[in-house]
Design a protein around this motif. Structure first.
Motif: not given
Length: 150
Positions: A76-80, A82-89, A92-96, A135-139
């Motif tokens: 589910l993290q990967v899906v989320a 991918a949605l972040v990446r879809r909104h902002d091309r 890239t780091w969250p998907l990787k 988590v720390l980077r995502a915040f």
């Protein structure tokens, strides 16, 4: 003499650091929630593993079942991400990072099923660290807000 107090141009807004702003609050919030849950689940896994290593053989089944819960959360993290990446091309780091964690998670499960205890424990500790770093980077992400009307 001319009055400069009312003719002054508005100060330009501070530019956000590149790669920190993401469009859409929904995907960013989803990533934060799911990554936080996955991070907490690594602590539960560590607790169950510690109980098992302490000789509590009854904790082997909860540890194994929770491994699949963790895999689901990481997926589910990967899906989320991918949605972040879809909104902002540009972001890239969250998907990787989440795909890397997913691969490590499947490797972790395989090592546990094969009984490779030293590698399984080591990768488990590394997964806990990876989730914490994610988590720390995502915040640090924030949803991009539209400019204020003039």
């Amino acid at each position: 003499m001319h009055d400069t107090s009312s003719a002054a141009a508005p100060a330009p807004a501070a530019a956000a650091p590149p790669g920190r702003a993401a469009a859409g609050r929904g995907p960013v919030t989803l990533l934060l929630v799911v990554a936080s849950l996955a991070c907490l689940d690594t602590l539960v896994q560590g607790l169950l593993a510690g109980m098992l290593l302490n000789g509590d053989v009854a904790s082997v089944d909860p540890h194994g079942a929770n491994a699949y819960v963790f895999e689901l959360l990481v997926f589910l993290q990967v899906v989320a991400a991918a949605l972040v990446r879809r909104h902002d091309r540009r972001l890239t780091w969250p998907l990787k990072a989440t795909v890397g964690i997913l691969v490590a998670t499947f490797t972790q499960t395989m090592l546990g099923l094969e009984g490779s205890l030293a590698a399984h424990v080591t990768l488990g500790v590394a997964l806990c660290a990876m989730e914490t770093a994610l988590v720390l980077r995502a915040f640090s992400l924030r949803a991009a807000t539209p400019p204020a009307p003039r």
